[in-house]
Design an enzyme around this catalytic site. Structure first.
Site, PDB file in Angstrom:
ATOM      1  N   GLU A 190      19.185  71.120  21.944  1.00  0.00           N
ATOM      2  CA  GLU A 190      19.073  70.167  20.859  1.00  0.00           C
ATOM      3  C   GLU A 190      19.846  68.923  21.290  1.00  0.00           C
ATOM      4  O   GLU A 190      21.004  69.040  21.696  1.00  0.00           O
ATOM      5  CB  GLU A 190      19.676  70.759  19.582  1.00  0.00           C
ATOM      6  CG  GLU A 190      19.453  69.847  18.410  1.00  0.00           C
ATOM      7  CD  GLU A 190      20.056  70.351  17.105  1.00  0.00           C
ATOM      8  OE1 GLU A 190      20.525  71.496  17.042  1.00  0.00           O
ATOM      9  OE2 GLU A 190      20.043  69.548  16.157  1.00  0.00           O
ATOM     10  N   ARG A 219      26.703  85.069  24.988  1.00  0.00           N
ATOM     11  CA  ARG A 219      27.134  83.712  25.326  1.00  0.00           C
ATOM     12  C   ARG A 219      28.223  83.717  26.381  1.00  0.00           C
ATOM     13  O   ARG A 219      29.024  84.634  26.453  1.00  0.00           O
ATOM     14  CB  ARG A 219      27.773  83.039  24.103  1.00  0.00           C
ATOM     15  CG  ARG A 219      26.911  82.748  22.964  1.00  0.00           C
ATOM     16  CD  ARG A 219      27.760  82.254  21.803  1.00  0.00           C
ATOM     17  NE  ARG A 219      28.316  80.935  22.043  1.00  0.00           N
ATOM     18  CZ  ARG A 219      27.667  79.802  21.787  1.00  0.00           C
ATOM     19  NH1 ARG A 219      26.453  79.838  21.283  1.00  0.00           N
ATOM     20  NH2 ARG A 219      28.223  78.641  22.034  1.00  0.00           N
ATOM     21  N   LYS A 238      29.490  72.322  20.531  1.00  0.00           N
ATOM     22  CA  LYS A 238      29.219  70.884  20.617  1.00  0.00           C
ATOM     23  C   LYS A 238      29.896  70.130  19.485  1.00  0.00           C
ATOM     24  O   LYS A 238      30.384  69.025  19.668  1.00  0.00           O
ATOM     25  CB  LYS A 238      27.709  70.640  20.529  1.00  0.00           C
ATOM     26  CG  LYS A 238      27.028  70.633  21.885  1.00  0.00           C
ATOM     27  CD  LYS A 238      25.584  70.218  21.750  1.00  0.00           C
ATOM     28  CE  LYS A 238      24.708  71.414  21.521  1.00  0.00           C
ATOM     29  NZ  LYS A 238      23.277  71.118  21.488  1.00  0.00           N
TER      30      LYS A 238
HETATM   31  P1  ATP Z   1      26.432  74.533  20.185  1.00  0.00           P
HETATM   32  O1  ATP Z   1      26.607  75.668  19.222  1.00  0.00           O
HETATM   33  O2  ATP Z   1      27.573  74.309  21.085  1.00  0.00           O
HETATM   34  O3  ATP Z   1      25.960  73.280  19.528  1.00  0.00           O
HETATM   35  P2  ATP Z   1      23.817  75.327  20.690  1.00  0.00           P
HETATM   36  O4  ATP Z   1      23.501  76.714  21.019  1.00  0.00           O
HETATM   37  O5  ATP Z   1      23.536  74.932  19.295  1.00  0.00           O
HETATM   38  O6  ATP Z   1      25.286  75.000  21.135  1.00  0.00           O
HETATM   39  P3  ATP Z   1      21.541  74.215  21.912  1.00  0.00           P
HETATM   40  O7  ATP Z   1      21.309  72.840  22.379  1.00  0.00           O
HETATM   41  O8  ATP Z   1      20.742  74.725  20.792  1.00  0.00           O
HETATM   42  O9  ATP Z   1      23.089  74.297  21.596  1.00  0.00           O
HETATM   43  O10 ATP Z   1      21.482  75.241  23.136  1.00  0.00           O
HETATM   44  C1  ATP Z   1      20.475  75.253  24.092  1.00  0.00           C
HETATM   45  C2  ATP Z   1      20.459  76.595  24.754  1.00  0.00           C
HETATM   46  O11 ATP Z   1      21.705  76.867  25.364  1.00  0.00           O
HETATM   47  C3  ATP Z   1      20.207  77.723  23.759  1.00  0.00           C
HETATM   48  O12 ATP Z   1      19.220  78.561  24.298  1.00  0.00           O
HETATM   49  C4  ATP Z   1      21.520  78.410  23.657  1.00  0.00           C
HETATM   50  O13 ATP Z   1      21.365  79.775  23.404  1.00  0.00           O
HETATM   51  C5  ATP Z   1      22.152  78.153  25.030  1.00  0.00           C
HETATM   52  N1  ATP Z   1      23.605  78.187  24.947  1.00  0.00           N
HETATM   53  C6  ATP Z   1      24.385  77.455  24.132  1.00  0.00           C
HETATM   54  N2  ATP Z   1      25.675  77.787  24.267  1.00  0.00           N
HETATM   55  C7  ATP Z   1      25.727  78.771  25.211  1.00  0.00           C
HETATM   56  C8  ATP Z   1      26.781  79.551  25.791  1.00  0.00           C
HETATM   57  N3  ATP Z   1      28.041  79.379  25.447  1.00  0.00           N
HETATM   58  N4  ATP Z   1      26.442  80.456  26.721  1.00  0.00           N
HETATM   59  C9  ATP Z   1      25.180  80.629  27.097  1.00  0.00           C
HETATM   60  N5  ATP Z   1      24.148  79.943  26.597  1.00  0.00           N
HETATM   61  C10 ATP Z   1      24.393  79.017  25.653  1.00  0.00           C
HETATM   62 MG    MG Z   2      21.438  75.570  18.744  1.00  0.00          MG
END
Ligand code: ATP
Ligand code: MG
Length: 594
Positions: A43, A274, A284
């Site tokens: 995102e 994760r 983020k």
């Molecule tokens: P945040 O919660 O930090 O905003 P998010 O998961 O909402 O992170 P996205 O942009 O939706 O951020 O994530 C893109 C991809 O990265 C998703 O498939 C998510 O599962 C993966 N991802 C995010 N954080 C991690 C992590 N700590 N370890 C492994 N994969 C991750």
């Molecule tokens: Mg997300």
């Protein structure tokens, strides 16, 4: 160098799932490995962090390993929080990580029209309805884990009515939050995600790509599987928090396929745990707080666990891949030792980074007998090895004169026995040059040593052992220290980068946390120490003899001091600024008594 296409002997659970799918021909002809299609779906509401790097490396690595296809797609379904700056940075980061996506970068917003048609289709099939309850009513009627929800009074309204309202929602006739489109599933489901989840909400905000074309935006659960389906993704890999959403992911695609003669592609969602490295945060939202509140210089501050911050700090894509691999692919929740990441970058730079000499906290050394063995202004040159792990890296010249700088901590006025560096009457080897013996030192009124006087032994030229004396005794020296010559040293700024937080789990709120507790209280105030007056060898002024780094970032091992890279501010400010990537050894765990 770690190799993405190298298949290890033991295969993790996602590889095993894909192996089985290929054998059974689930996605194509049995045995056809090229059918594998994965994606990374960020995102664009922030910069990528170390956790995302793992997700990229995993999904891209699988596509590469099987000879399949990897897609980069922005999940840009939330106009309020998304910006072009984030899109640009994410593309740069994914490219830097080494992932190659097939075709153009995709955007969920490219598919909005298709989603809309499928939503209309669900309404017509009686599987979705426009709900006009207030957000409070909806929340109340949702029930909880112990209590089933209550059906909305709008649940059984005629499809025509929902279709009409849905069209008006889309056109901007309604205020934010006034109504939603919901899937008609089961208000009593033990899985809360299935209690008539929202598919669309009214958002009258400008989208970074579609402008004000749309006044409704799809929810993640509705959109995500459809994006995967449109792109023909086979294995849609995400983190464990989506496990409870998988039934919904499947329900939506099944609902679209209901009664269709040509069903749409149905990808398989697979969850893994994760990446949660210690001493950092991977949210983020919280990273954005650090930026917005000015605790760091920006998203790419070298202290940040963002991909751009780590790049600026000198980490290599190889080291991030090695770390992703070392932490494994499992369904177990748990923290990962940040020491593994630091070890990964040391391992790579130890092989790849050229050595240079840099004195971070200089004190002057005067060679008092320099004139006794020749012209007192003379400069002597020595060959210094660029990389002991890479013979092809060759040597460079370092110039030696009667005035040098050494590290302040390499001298002690009254050293203990075990101190093998310089002190009154003690002898050390100056790397590549000569053995010197301290004869005297000068202090200022504040008691600080300002000058160290030494004599050198011409018989130790190049740093070699001197020949045995007349009685056959061999003189030995225990310490070797680095130095730069005062006549040609260059001034530099060095940013000693350390861990951003002082505790292993900075975001974990303690039980007895006071009102207003925040993870910010765990920030390490010493995460960046700026040293203004470092002296570095002149070879650092040019890139001659340095390896070509694909990202153009110049990385070095400063002998005895650690791994450093040239910061991007150097070019802007016209002077040398270095960031410390890592210390030579893991001094942290010892200091912290871990
Ligand atoms: P945040 O919660 O930090 O905003 P998010 O998961 O909402 O992170 P996205 O942009 O939706 O951020 O994530 C893109 C991809 O990265 C998703 O498939 C998510 O599962 C993966 N991802 C995010 N954080 C991690 C992590 N700590 N370890 C492994 N994969 C991750
Ligand atoms: Mg997300």
């Amino acid at each position: 160098m770690p190799d993405d296409t190298n298949e290890p002997a033991s295969r993790h659970f996602i590889e095993q799932i894909i192996d089985a799918d290929i054998a059974s021909g689930k996605w194509g002809q049995p045995g056809d490995r090229s059918v594998v299609a994965t994606r990374f779906p960020p995102e664009p509401n922030g910069y990528l962090h170390i956790g995302h790097a793992k997700a990229v490396n995993l999904s891209y690595g699988l596509a590469a390993q099987f000879g399949g296809r990897f897609m980069l797609r922005f999940d840009d379904t939330n106009p309020a929080k998304e910006e072009q700056e984030y899109v640009d940075s994410i593309i740069e980061d994914v490219r830097w990580l080494g992932a190659k996506w097939a075709g153009e970068v995709r955007f969920a917003s490219d598919y909005f029209e298709q989603f809309y048609e499928w939503a209309q289709d669900l309404i017509k099939k009686g599987l979705a309805y426009v709900d006009e309850q207030s957000p409070e009513q909806m929340k109340q009627n949702r029930g909880d884990v112990t209590k089933p929800g209550v059906n909305s009074p709008f649940r059984d309204r005629p499809a025509e009515e929902s279709l009409d309202l849905f069209a008006k929602m889309k056109a901007g006739a309604f205020k934010d939050g006034s109504m939603v489109l919901r899937a008609k599933i089961d208000m009593a489901s033990p899985n809360m995600n299935l209690r008539d989840p929202v598919m669309y909400r009214v958002v009258n905000a400008k989208h970074h790509r579609t402008g004000s074309t749309w006044h409704i935006y799809p929810m993640y659960d509705w959109a995500h599987g459809l994006e995967d389906s449109i792109e023909g993704i086979t294995h849609s890999i995400c983190t464990l928090e989506f496990e409870n959403h998988r039934p919904l992911y499947d329900w939506f695609i099944d609902a679209i396929n209901k009664g269709r003669s040509e069903p749409i592609h149905h990808p398989q969602q697979i969850e893994f745990s994760r990446l949660e490295p210690t001493y950092i945060i991977t949210s983020k939202r919280n990273l954005k707080l650090l930026v917005d509140d000015g605790h760091v210089m920006g998203w790419d501050d070298p202290r940040m666990p963002t991909v751009s911050g780590m790049r600026r700090r000198g980490f290599t894509p190889e080291s991030l891949r090695a770390f992703a691999k070392a932490t494994g692919v499992t369904k177990f929740k748990g923290a990962h030792d940040i020491g593994l990441l630091e070890a990964a970058v040391r391992d790579h730079l130890n092989i790849a980074a050229p050595r240079r000499m840099a004195v971070l906290d200089p004190v002057k050394v005067v060679i008092t007998n320099w004139g006794e063995h020749g012209d007192s202004d003379r400069i002597e040159e020595f060959d210094a090895i660029n990389n002991p792990n890479d013979e092809a890296a060759g040597t460079r010249k370092v110039a030696f004169s009667c005035e040098l700088y050494i590290e302040r901590e390499d001298f002690m006025e009254d050293p203990p026995k075990k101190f093998f560096r310089l002190g009154p009457g003690r002898e050390v080897r100056l790397r590549y040059a000569y053995w010197v013996t301290c004869t005297d030192f000068v202090k200022d009124s504040g008691g600080n040593v300002t000058e160290i006087h030494c004599t050198y032994d011409p018989a130790t030229k190049g740093g070699e052992n001197p020949p045995p004396d007349a009685d056959g005794n061999v003189r030995k020296v225990k310490g070797t220290i680095h130095w730069v010559s005062a006549h040609d040293a260059i001034d530099a700024e060095v940013r000693q980068i350390d861990r951003l937080f002082t505790v292993p789990h900075p975001a974990r709120e303690p039980k007895d946390a006071p009102e207003g507790w925040s993870f910010m209280q765990n920030l390490n105030p010493d995460a960046m120490t700026v040293i203004g007056g470092a002296k570095v060898e002149p070879a650092l002024a040019s890139t001659e003899g340095e390896p070509t780094w694909p990202d153009g970032i110049r990385r070095f091992q400063f002998e005895r001091m650690g791994y450093f890279c040239v910061d991007r501010d150097s070019a802007k400010e016209g002077r040398l600024i270095f960031n410390r990537t890592a210390t030579l050894r893991d001094s942290w765990s010892k200091e912290q008594g871990k």
